[in-house]
Design a protein around this motif. Structure first.
Motif, mmCIF file in Angstrom:
data_model
loop_
_atom_site.group_PDB
_atom_site.id
_atom_site.type_symbol
_atom_site.label_atom_id
_atom_site.label_comp_id
_atom_site.label_asym_id
_atom_site.label_seq_id
_atom_site.Cartn_x
_atom_site.Cartn_y
_atom_site.Cartn_z
ATOM 1 N N LEU A 131 0.815 -1.216 0.000
ATOM 2 C CA LEU A 131 0.000 0.000 0.000
ATOM 3 C C LEU A 131 0.850 1.269 0.000
ATOM 4 C CD1 LEU A 131 -2.594 -1.095 2.716
ATOM 5 C CD2 LEU A 131 -3.101 -0.751 0.292
ATOM 6 N N TRP A 132 2.115 1.141 0.344
ATOM 7 C CA TRP A 132 2.965 2.295 0.648
ATOM 8 C C TRP A 132 2.974 3.347 -0.458
ATOM 9 C CZ3 TRP A 132 5.203 2.858 5.388
ATOM 10 C CH2 TRP A 132 6.048 3.952 5.553
ATOM 11 N N ASP A 133 3.186 2.915 -1.685
ATOM 12 C CA ASP A 133 3.308 3.860 -2.801
ATOM 13 C C ASP A 133 1.969 4.457 -3.226
ATOM 14 O OD1 ASP A 133 6.046 3.550 -2.903
ATOM 15 O OD2 ASP A 133 5.972 1.947 -4.388
ATOM 16 N N GLN A 134 0.883 3.934 -2.678
ATOM 17 C CA GLN A 134 -0.433 4.462 -3.008
ATOM 18 C C GLN A 134 -0.854 5.604 -2.086
ATOM 19 O OE1 GLN A 134 -3.452 1.302 -3.489
ATOM 20 N NE2 GLN A 134 -1.766 -0.172 -3.531
ATOM 21 N N VAL A 135 -0.026 5.887 -1.069
ATOM 22 C CA VAL A 135 -0.385 6.876 -0.052
ATOM 23 C C VAL A 135 0.647 7.999 -0.064
ATOM 24 C CG1 VAL A 135 -0.796 7.279 2.403
ATOM 25 C CG2 VAL A 135 -1.451 5.083 1.363
ATOM 26 N N ALA A 136 0.177 9.223 -0.186
ATOM 27 C CA ALA A 136 1.066 10.375 -0.136
ATOM 28 C C ALA A 136 1.608 10.549 1.277
ATOM 29 C CB ALA A 136 0.308 11.633 -0.570
ATOM 30 N N ASP A 137 2.901 10.794 1.393
ATOM 31 C CA ASP A 137 3.550 10.966 2.704
ATOM 32 C C ASP A 137 3.192 9.805 3.620
ATOM 33 O OD1 ASP A 137 5.178 12.169 4.535
ATOM 34 O OD2 ASP A 137 3.716 13.678 5.178
ATOM 35 N N ALA A 138 3.434 8.593 3.131
ATOM 36 C CA ALA A 138 2.960 7.377 3.795
ATOM 37 C C ALA A 138 3.468 7.233 5.228
ATOM 38 C CB ALA A 138 3.369 6.160 2.974
ATOM 39 N N GLY A 139 4.684 7.686 5.502
ATOM 40 C CA GLY A 139 5.234 7.480 6.833
ATOM 41 C C GLY A 139 4.740 8.438 7.891
ATOM 42 N N ALA A 140 4.019 9.472 7.500
ATOM 43 C CA ALA A 140 3.554 10.471 8.457
ATOM 44 C C ALA A 140 2.594 9.835 9.464
ATOM 45 C CB ALA A 140 2.853 11.617 7.724
ATOM 46 N N GLY A 141 2.923 9.989 10.735
ATOM 47 C CA GLY A 141 2.050 9.496 11.791
ATOM 48 C C GLY A 141 2.190 8.024 12.103
ATOM 49 N N LEU A 142 3.022 7.301 11.336
ATOM 50 C CA LEU A 142 3.151 5.869 11.581
ATOM 51 C C LEU A 142 4.182 5.549 12.655
ATOM 52 C CD1 LEU A 142 3.106 4.147 8.056
ATOM 53 C CD2 LEU A 142 1.286 4.208 9.760
ATOM 54 N N GLY A 143 5.169 6.425 12.794
ATOM 55 C CA GLY A 143 6.273 6.114 13.682
ATOM 56 C C GLY A 143 7.295 5.203 13.033
ATOM 57 N N LEU A 144 7.080 4.863 11.777
ATOM 58 C CA LEU A 144 7.997 4.014 11.012
ATOM 59 C C LEU A 144 8.122 4.559 9.598
ATOM 60 C CD1 LEU A 144 6.769 0.391 11.880
ATOM 61 C CD2 LEU A 144 8.927 1.394 12.581
ATOM 62 N N ASP A 145 9.334 4.524 9.060
ATOM 63 C CA ASP A 145 9.477 4.811 7.637
ATOM 64 C C ASP A 145 9.431 3.485 6.880
ATOM 65 O OD1 ASP A 145 11.913 3.657 8.240
ATOM 66 O OD2 ASP A 145 13.095 5.464 7.870
ATOM 67 N N ARG A 146 9.601 3.535 5.564
ATOM 68 C CA ARG A 146 9.486 2.309 4.774
ATOM 69 C C ARG A 146 10.549 1.294 5.168
ATOM 70 N NH1 ARG A 146 10.661 -0.121 -0.221
ATOM 71 N NH2 ARG A 146 8.799 -1.070 -1.190
ATOM 72 N N ALA A 147 11.756 1.776 5.451
ATOM 73 C CA ALA A 147 12.820 0.862 5.874
ATOM 74 C C ALA A 147 12.451 0.162 7.174
ATOM 75 C CB ALA A 147 14.132 1.626 6.029
ATOM 76 N N GLY A 148 11.783 0.888 8.078
ATOM 77 C CA GLY A 148 11.364 0.292 9.342
ATOM 78 C C GLY A 148 10.330 -0.800 9.146
ATOM 79 N N VAL A 149 9.382 -0.562 8.242
ATOM 80 C CA VAL A 149 8.377 -1.591 7.953
ATOM 81 C C VAL A 149 9.048 -2.808 7.320
ATOM 82 C CG1 VAL A 149 6.268 -2.130 6.680
ATOM 83 C CG2 VAL A 149 6.540 0.127 7.712
ATOM 84 N N LEU A 150 9.991 -2.562 6.410
ATOM 85 C CA LEU A 150 10.737 -3.668 5.798
ATOM 86 C C LEU A 150 11.513 -4.456 6.852
ATOM 87 C CD1 LEU A 150 12.028 -1.778 2.645
ATOM 88 C CD2 LEU A 150 10.758 -3.948 2.569
#
Length: 207
Positions: A131-150
């Motif tokens: 879903l990541w690339d379908q959401v603008a500024d996906a990491g905002a408010g998650l507490g994780l960036d894409r590397a963290g989710v990976l």
């Protein structure tokens, strides 16, 4: 599913809903569970057939209705209340609302990981990545960036018994990390990658 949740989603009065449920039970479409005070389909094939008959717009609307009600009234998740993020990730995803499905999938992954449900956690984290690339500024408010989710996905995959997938996910996480700016994080990822490679007997673990 609980009658209270059905009432909130359907918009029917309690009397009309009970009449509809009674008819569905009488025709052996639904079966009540006295222990949990819930209703379910008597046969999985019936459920699949009825779901298949829905038009795509109907499906999205119904999933969106369930997601909105569960967001506003989490207590209606009943015995599944602790799994509310997983339910939201499922329903928001089927409602084609990635901006809401993404944080729910990440939260579901973190909860599953904390409960040692590593295979489930891996699935939720990989859903979040899809879903990541379908959401603008996906990491905002998650507490994780894409590397963290990976990173979480890789660790869950490894603990679920899939070290090869863990290797692939960790390699993708390393691509996201600037080793010059964040050498500690990169070093930790390289260390984990070495462990995963060693576990599979593949070359390059020491390097």
């Amino acid at each position: 599913v609980e009658p209270e949740l059905l009432t909130a989603v359907s918009g029917l009065s309690e009397v009309d809903l009970l009449a509809a449920l009674r008819a569905a039970v009488a025709h052996q479409v639904l079966v009540p569970d006295a222990a949990t005070q819930t209703y379910g389909f008597r046969h999985a094939l019936t459920q699949e057939a009825l779901y298949a008959e829905l038009l795509p717009g109907e499906r999205a609307r119904l999933h969106g209705a369930f997601a909105r009600v569960l967001t506003q009234r989490p207590e209606l998740a009943g015995p599944h209340r602790l799994a509310q993020p997983a339910l939201l990730a499922y329903h928001w995803g089927r409602a084609h609302d990635p901006a809401r499905a993404l944080p729910a999938a990440v939260e579901a992954g973190l909860r599953s990981q904390a409960a040692y449900g590593f295979a489930d956690a891996q699935g939720y984290f990989e859903t979040a990545l899809a879903l990541w690339d379908q959401v603008a500024d996906a990491g905002a408010g998650l507490g994780l960036d894409r590397a963290g989710v990976l990173e979480h996905a890789a660790e869950s995959a490894y603990l679920a018994g899939d070290p090869n997938r863990a290797i692939t996910l960790t390699g993708a996480a390393l691509v996201e990390v600037d080793e010059a700016r964040d050498p500690v994080r990169a070093g930790i990822l390289h260390g984990r990658l070495g462990g995963y490679l060693r576990a599979t007997g593949r070359e390059g673990a020491s390097e």
